[in-house]
Design an enzyme around this catalytic site. Structure first.
Site: not given
Length: 1530
Positions: A828, A265, A1115, A102, A289
């Site tokens: 790195d 809402k 991981d 939105e 809205d």
């Protein structure tokens, strides 16, 4: 007073009621006919069920046709009769929840349109609720407050009707409009730029106050932040450029905490209700809205025509305006208007107690929400006290113990809070009014693609079921509390999802029956046929007439009924299934915001009236299936009607139904077969639809098989559980008799809990099989999704650049379209040599890639290929590769890239940069080495993209190790290639199977699987593993056996490499848009920004986006969190391993790596995402258990250490911890041991392992228990209390030739001075000593074997596993033998432990319950020599006593500490100031110990300390000093 409104009852009322009577009779007749058919054959049961649902839904809908009314308001009359100054104050509530779906500029446009109402500004307040907690939304509203000073007078001076600037400037240009448009575009540009950045920069903030406000956001997350209330405009103080007062404008972001339910809402609206009560407390509230802008500036006046009418207003809860949408295409292809819901039925309900609340465009009387009375409001709306009350009202805790959401405010308990709130208000006696002025009051954005429409409708369906199955069921509660007719219409809506029954049955059963000439309907010549014909034509005819009467066209009506059928087999069906799953606790309800963002191409298709089906969605599989079934049925039916006499009379109804459905499905046939744009149905969805329609057992591109051992596993779980309970019961009974069993009980409890956790992996193990050849036949490779490959390296000394090159080249050589393949290498280590190596790789790739494909190589890593293949073209290619390798290795030896190996000034300039770099302090470097659109190989074929990245590093910024590198790669690739699929690889894990991506695509291109598929994990496999895998490098249980078990739940965990991700799962907030070339200036600039240290500040990267921070095992943590967020994964294990890596070749590296994993797993276990509390609720109970098992891996140290030391020590002194062999309890222990090891062995052998490899694996499990797990547990504890800090050590990929030779011979390498090996050596020596003594006693002592068999067996079992350690201690002479110092320390510690065992089992037995306390009389007899020493004041320590060992140890430790401390104080500046207290303490203790030093070293009389006690004290002191060194340094 004159009336401000009028109403007219529809002239069709009598006609409607007559139709109801006739139609009711026809329905009863049909049901009677269907029941008689059912008595003759049960095949009619599904049709009867469908027709019952149709009948009941029709009955419910008739209440809206009983007395429909139309209303008309007179706002001009209102203005004449009532002074605007006397108008009630008006509070406007605007809700937004997600700035990505939105856009904030849409919120701004809506807010400005509401501020520009024709309403006294001093009586108007705009409240914006930002449930996304976004600083950008607040910034947008600040900009709106500045723009409003110009916009509001401009609107009123020019009498504009379009008062949303976005809507106005779409069509109006010229004069003052141009100037105002420039001002608005400037505002819009600032907001959109902030949105792209993801934060509000200081360059767009005015003043210190605003800067300070935005600083708060840095600690915020969307779901965890305090309340923020900001008054942006205040009517009493602020005015526009004409001096007129401006309305109040207030921004609110309510408090959010993960532990508190925020009720979506409805919760936001209730906060707005309370906050506005504390500030402006207007008696009228308008809810909007965020995309529903005000299109009629007189809308509040229309509402006041009812609120100011005393006849109506007494029990008037709300005035509802219809939902209308702008930009609807000519035929409204998605039926976005939902005309029956928002207009036709609303007029019908208005003739009863009034329309329902539809979530937006509704004016409420505050009295109806605060039915217990209004809170008092005093003073200014922005006063300190008002703001303080407002902040309290927005807190999570405010509603606790109150009736908010239950009988006050907007109601909780359903995803459709609007429907539920309106229904409950009607049940409480309130009424409502439907107001539909000629100019629509509000206009919103309708969804522009079919998937969004269906997803939104599915959510409504679930929410409506929640009302239907609550205690407020409309049939039982609504018909008594509101009225019978209102209860019926609410029941009709609440059971909306049941439409799936008749639509699915009628959409599939009759056409399938038609194919096989089975009839479900009467013949045309049968009078009953006309009952069915009447019911069909009357229903559709009445529907069409009502649509045309409301101003619709026939084409729009056709779209509406087509969408009704579409929703029936998708939204209603999937919504019904989801509600059922929610209801039984398998999944949890969620609230997804409908996206208001649409791509240009989507908009263009929508405007042309073309359905958008270009997503892989299960909705579209169902639609495609229904379409194909009906089309085939229609073709077959027409053919038979032409060729078979009597067929048309018999099958006309079913043929007509197939034709009717097929006519509605025409857009689907276009999308399946005729279209080529982005909105066509994906080929994979088409294939699945055709296959399902064909009735085959659908395997698509993959198949799965549940393990045949499932029942055996489950039976074993039951038996083993009973045995564990029996053992614990026995151990507890032993504990009651003696506390010496406590350590064993603790060990067995840990074993039991770890066993329980591991069983989830045995519940439903799967094996999968993929069909890549079928994929290639069905899907054009040009339509494959793009693939980004991430390769991470961190240290060129431990991970040689030539290994990185080999991995990169193997990935570039995938059997995959090169223009859809991008390789990203993250360095790195910030090494120029690594960049140089990749430059050389990019040159070599021009020859290597065509060589691989021409020769059909499977080994596409040059390093792997040239290990075994020589001859022909291979020799020439090998020479080329060896030349590349030599250059890289020479640069690595030098430590820099010399000018003699650099080509051209551009490369030279690039490497010049490195002169000022350090590994931990340098800017971002991003270098595009190959670009698919420009570069080609020697055969003219395109090459994949190859990009080198070394992210920015600064000492002041945490770089989050590998997870940080992967997140940088994710962002950089988003800015450049933005592939929807990502493969992560370790730098040594080369691609061994060039078809690996095709195996992964077999899942990603399956819409049934891919909707919630986060990743496809391949097993970690290693090359060069020796015959018996002496270090258990395969970790077969972690990498293969358990993942198959997890695959039967929600999927395997992510193991750090060899994993294909869906980018959607990492970018949970949506994908960033990518435009233009991947190497364009703008893309590179965005990529550099994305690799900066500061990029992640104030964002959710690492917390809820991307790879997750917070653990050394990023991981494991990432995979776990994705599963908790509802994603799934798949384990893919093709016959040829997809990836092969380098396993560590020495024991110290293996143990060190495992210790790091152990610490990282503990970090997850002790975080707020603990798998037992968080995982069992968010993922599933079984997934939570298996993740808890892994997270607590380190606790294995407890049972392994206890069983490895305590029983053999007790055996030495004939103390028993286990039952005798003759005791029945012995067999419980024997069963538990043999069953556990037996099952483990069977699973290993079933996975293709050998007995020797299994033996190595269980030996390494014990080895890790007393090393990795023990030291990891200690280190985590020290980290946790702040004594040491966690670190990330890269496992070395460099191995000496001698080490490799030993590894290939299967000989353990223990040639390093490591504390790990001290622990191993100690356990080995203790168990060997215990075994020898035990065997000797068994041979000489009767009954010993019966009594001590269990402990003797354990010592023998451990000693057998320790044979390689005995070899390394005593028998070997090579470089892998155990260092002499480690052997000596191990013997010393073992001796100390044996001595301590002697003390415990002989002296300290009273205290631990092994012997009974006694009373020893103090001797009164003293030797003359003792008396003489005593009279001289000399301590007598001439006895061998454990007391004196402790005294001697303390004395020696403090003496050495004092000497070292004094030395350092004399030589090191500042040492005395820093360490004075500890130096003083050592000196104080040493002064007290002077008599002990005399007794140890200076005296020679009978009272001196025995030499044996002195030696033991010195040894223990040395050991303690060594342990101190390990703790405080290592």
């Amino acid at each position: 007073m004159m009336a401000f409104h009028a109403l007219r009852v529809s002239r069709h009322v009598l006609l409607n009621r007559a139709h109801m009577l006739l139609y009711s009779l026809a329905i009863l007749a049909l049901l009677r006919h269907r029941l008689s058919c059912l008595l003759s054959s049960s095949r009619f049961l599904p049709l009867l069920l469908a027709e019952l649902v149709l009948a009941l839904m029709w009955v419910g809908s008739q209440a809206t046709r009983w007395r429909p009314v139309s209303r008309h308001e007179f706002p001009d009359r209102l203005l004449r009769e009532v002074d605007p100054a006397a108008f009630p104050a008006l509070d406007v509530f605007i809700c937004t929840a997600d700035p990505h779906r939105e856009p904030p500029i849409s919120v701004v446009s809506t807010a400005l349109s509401a501020m520009a109402f024709d309403y006294p500004p001093d009586r108007l307040s705009i409240y914006v609720s930002d449930d996304g907690g976004s600083a950008v939304t607040l910034f947008a509203l600040m900009e709106a407050s500045r723009f409003a000073r110009y916009w509001l007078p401009f609107c009123k001076e020019n009498g504009l009707l379009d008062r949303s600037p976005e809507a106005y400037f779409r069509s109006n240009i010229g004069g003052d409009s141009d100037k105002m448009k420039v001002m608005y575009e400037s505002t819009k540009e600032k907001v959109e730029r902030a949105m792209e950045r993801g934060y509000v920069g200081n360059d767009v903030v005015f003043g210190a106050e605003e800067r300070e406000l935005f600083e708060k956001w840095k600690g915020f997350t969307r779901h965890d932040h305090p309340s923020v209330i900001q008054v942006l405009l205040q009517s009493r103080k602020d005015s526009d450029i004409m001096g007129n007062a401006l309305p109040n404008l207030i921004y609110i972001s309510r408090e959010k905490r993960p532990s508190s339910h925020h009720h979506f809402k409805a919760g936001a609206l209730n906060v707005l209700t309370r906050v506005s009560s504390a500030m402006s407390d207007a008696p009228v509230i308008l809810t909007l809205d965020c995309d529903m802008y005000c299109n009629n500036p007189r809308a509040p006046l229309h509402a006041l025509c009812y609120f100011l009418d005393p006849v109506v207003s007494a029990d008037l809860a709300f005035v509802q305006f219809p939902q209308c949408f702008h930009g609807i295409n000519e035929n409204d292809i998605y039926a976005s208007e939902i005309k029956r819901l928002f207009k036709i039925n609303s007029r019908g309900m208005d003739g009863l107690r009034g329309p329902n609340y539809v979530g937006t465009g509704c004016f409420f009387s505050r009295r109806s929400l605060h039915n217990t009375g209004l809170p008092a409001h005093r003073g200014s709306s922005a006063s300190e006290s008002a703001l303080q009350k407002a902040v309290e009202a927005a807190a999570c805790s405010f509603e606790l113990g109150t009736k908010w959401g239950f009988s006050i405010g907007f109601r909780y308990g359903s995803l459709v809070e609007d429907f539920y709130t309106g229904y409950r208000l009607h049940c409480e006696g309130w009424k409502s009014v439907f107001c539909d002025p000629a100019r629509p009051a509000f206009l919103g954005d309708g969804p522009k693609n079919l998937n969004d429409v269906l997803s939104q409708c599915k959510r409504w369906c679930v929410g409506l079921y929640e009302v239907a199955f609550s205690r407020f069921n409309p049939l039982t509660f609504g018909t008594t509390k509101a009225s019978f007719s209102m209860g019926l219409i609410y029941a009709h809506y609440a059971c909306w999802g049941t439409w799936c029954v008749p639509i699915s049955v009628y959409g599939l059963l009759p056409p399938l029956a038609l194919m096989y000439r089975t009839s479900f309907f009467p013949k045309v010549s049968d009078p009953w046929f006309f009952v069915y014909a009447y019911l069909f034509t009357a229903a559709y005819g009445q529907d069409l007439v009502e649509f045309l009467a409301d101003g619709a066209t026939i084409r729009r009506w056709w779209s509406d009924q087509r969408m009704w059928m579409t929703r029936g087999v998708t939204s209603f069906l999937f919504g019904t299934i989801q509600f059922g799953l929610n209801h039984i606790g398998i999944s949890a309800p969620g609230f997804n915001v409908t996206s208001k963002v649409a791509e240009e191409e989507q908009n263009e298709r929508y405007e042309r009236g073309v359905l958008d089906l270009g997503l892989q969605s299960p909705f579209f599989v169902v639609l495609g299936t229904v379409a194909v079934v009906n089309l085939i049925s229609l073709v077959v039916g027409i053919t038979r009607a032409v060729t078979t006499e009597g067929f048309l009379d018999e099958q006309f109804a079913q043929l007509f139904l197939s034709g009717f459905v097929a006519a509605n499905c025409w857009p689907i046939y276009e999308a399946m077969f005729l279209r080529s744009d982005g909105g066509r149905l994906p080929r994979s969805v088409t294939v699945i639809s055709l296959t399902v329609a064909g009735g085959e057992k659908m395997t698509a591109f993959h198949a799965l098989r549940v393990s045949r051992h499932v029942l055996v596993n489950r039976a074993h779980m039951l038996l083993y559980s009973l045995a564990i309970l029996a053992l614990l019961r026995h151990r507890l009974s032993c504990l009651l008799s003696s506390s010496r069993f406590l350590p064993l009980l603790l060990a067995e409890l840990v074993l039991a809990l770890m066993w329980v956790g591991s069983q989830a992996a045995r519940w439903r193990p799967l094996r999968r099989h993929e069909f890549p050849d079928r994929l290639l036949r069905e899907v054009d490779p040009a339509a494959f999704p793009a693939l980004d490959v991430f390769i991470c390296t961190a240290d060129p000394h431990r991970e040689p650049p030539i290994s990185v090159v080999s991995t990169a080249l193997s990935a570039m050589a995938f059997d995959y379209p090169p223009d859809r393949l991008s390789i990203y290498v993250s360095d790195d280590g910030g090494s120029a040599v690594t960049l140089f190596a990749l430059m050389e790789a990019s040159r070599f790739a021009r020859y290597w890639l065509p060589f691989c494909k021409e020769n059909g190589l499977l080994d596409r890593s040059p390093e792997a290929y040239f290990r075994s293949n020589i001859g022909g073209d291979s020799d020439k290619m090998k020479v080329m590769y060896e030349s590349t390798k030599e250059k890289v290795e020479r640069a690595m030896e030098r430590g820099y890239v010399g000018n003699d190996v650099v080509y051209g000034a551009e490369e030279r300039e690039l490497f010049e940069k490195w002169k000022g770099f350090t590994r931990h302090d340098h800017p971002s470097v991003i270098q595009v080495l190959l670009q698919s659109s420009k570069d080609s190989d020697i055969m003219g074929n395109a090459l994949p993209n190859l990009i080198y990245i070394s992210r920015e590093k600064r000492p002041s910024s945490h770089h989050h190790f590998k997870a940080g590198a992967l997140n940088v790669l994710t962002r950089v690739s988003s800015a450049m290639s933005n592939a929807p699929v990502i493969l992560t690889l370790d730098c040594d894990m080369y691609c061994n199977n060039p078809r690996a991506p095709l195996h992964a695509l077999c899942y990603f291109l399956d819409p049934v699987v891919s909707a919630d598929l986060a990743f496809v994990q391949f097993p970690q496999c290693f090359h060069g593993i020796n015959e018996n895998d002496i270090y258990a490098s395969e970790l077969k249980r972690v990498f293969r056996i358990n993942p198959r078990g997890m695959d039967g739940l929600r999927g395997p965990n992510y193991v750090g490499t060899g994993c294909f991700f869906s980018r959607r799962s990492l970018h949970s907030t949506g994908l960033p848009a990518h435009r233009g070339s991947s190497a364009s200036e703008s893309a590179l600039q965005k990529a550099v920004e994305a690799a900066a240290c500061s990029f992640e500040l104030g964002t959710k990267w690492g917390s809820s986006i991307g790879f997750r921070y917070g653990s050394l095992v990023e991981d494991f943590h990432t995979g776990y969190r994705l599963h908790c967020e509802g994603w799934k994964s798949v384990f893919c294990d093709p016959a040829r391993p997809a990836f092969l890596g380098d396993g560590p070749k020495n024991l110290n590296d293996v143990i060190s790596q495992c210790k790091r994993w152990c610490v990282g797993l503990y970090e997850v276990a002790f975080s707020r995402f603990n798998p037992l509390t968080f995982g069992t609720t968010k993922a599933s109970f079984s997934m939570g258990l298996i993740y808890a098992h892994y997270a607590c891996w380190g606790t294995w140290c407890v049972p392994i250490t206890v069983y490895g030391l305590l029983p053999p020590l007790a055996l030495m002194y004939r103390t028993s911890f286990f039952p005798k062999v003759s005791d029945p309890w012995f067999f419980v222990y024997a069963y538990l041991f043999t069953a556990a090891y037996g099952q483990d062995l069977v699973e290993f052998l079933a996975d293709g392992a050998t007995i020797r490899r299994w033996w190595s694996d269980q030996r390494m499990w014990m080895t890790r228990g007393v090393t990795s797990f023990l030291f990891g547990t200690i280190q985590f504890g020290l980290n946790h209390i702040g004594i040491s800090a966690p670190g990330f050590n890269v496992t070395s990929k460099v191995t000496e030739a001698e080490q490799i030779e030993r590894y290939e011979r299967g000989v353990l390498d223990l040639g390093v001075q490591s504390p790990f090996f001290v622990a191993l050596g100690t356990v080995a020596v203790i168990n060997l000593s215990s075994l020898v003594i035990g065997i000797a006693r068994a041979a000489t002592t009767e009954g010993f074997l019966d009594e001590q068999f269990a402990q003797l067996f354990l010592s023998g079992f451990v000693a057998a596993n320790c044979w390689p350690i005995y070899e390394a201690m005593f028998l070997r002479s090579d470089g892998g033998r155990m260092p002499r110092s480690v052997t000596v320390i191990s013997w010393t510690v073992a001796g100390l432990l044996l001595y301590m065992g002697y003390l415990v089992f002989h002296f300290g037995l009273n205290h631990i319950g092994i012997s009974a306390p006694g009373f020893n009389v103090t001797s009164k007899v003293t030797a003359a020599e003792q008396i003489e020493r005593y009279e001289r004041g000399v301590l007598d320590l001439g006895v061998q006593s454990p007391f004196f060992v402790v005294l001697g140890t303390v004395a020696v430790v403090n003496l050495i500490s004092l000497v070292v401390g004094i030395t350092r104080a004399a030589t090191t500046e500042g040492f005395l100031e820093e360490q004075f207290a500890q130096l003083f303490l050592s000196g104080f203790v040493a002064a007290n110990c002077w008599p002990i030093y005399e007794a140890m070293f200076l005296r020679s009389d009978g009272g001196r300390m025995p030499r044996s006690v002195t030696v033991i004290s010195l040894t223990v002191a040395g050991l303690l000093l060594y342990m101190g060194y390990l703790v405080f340094h290592v």
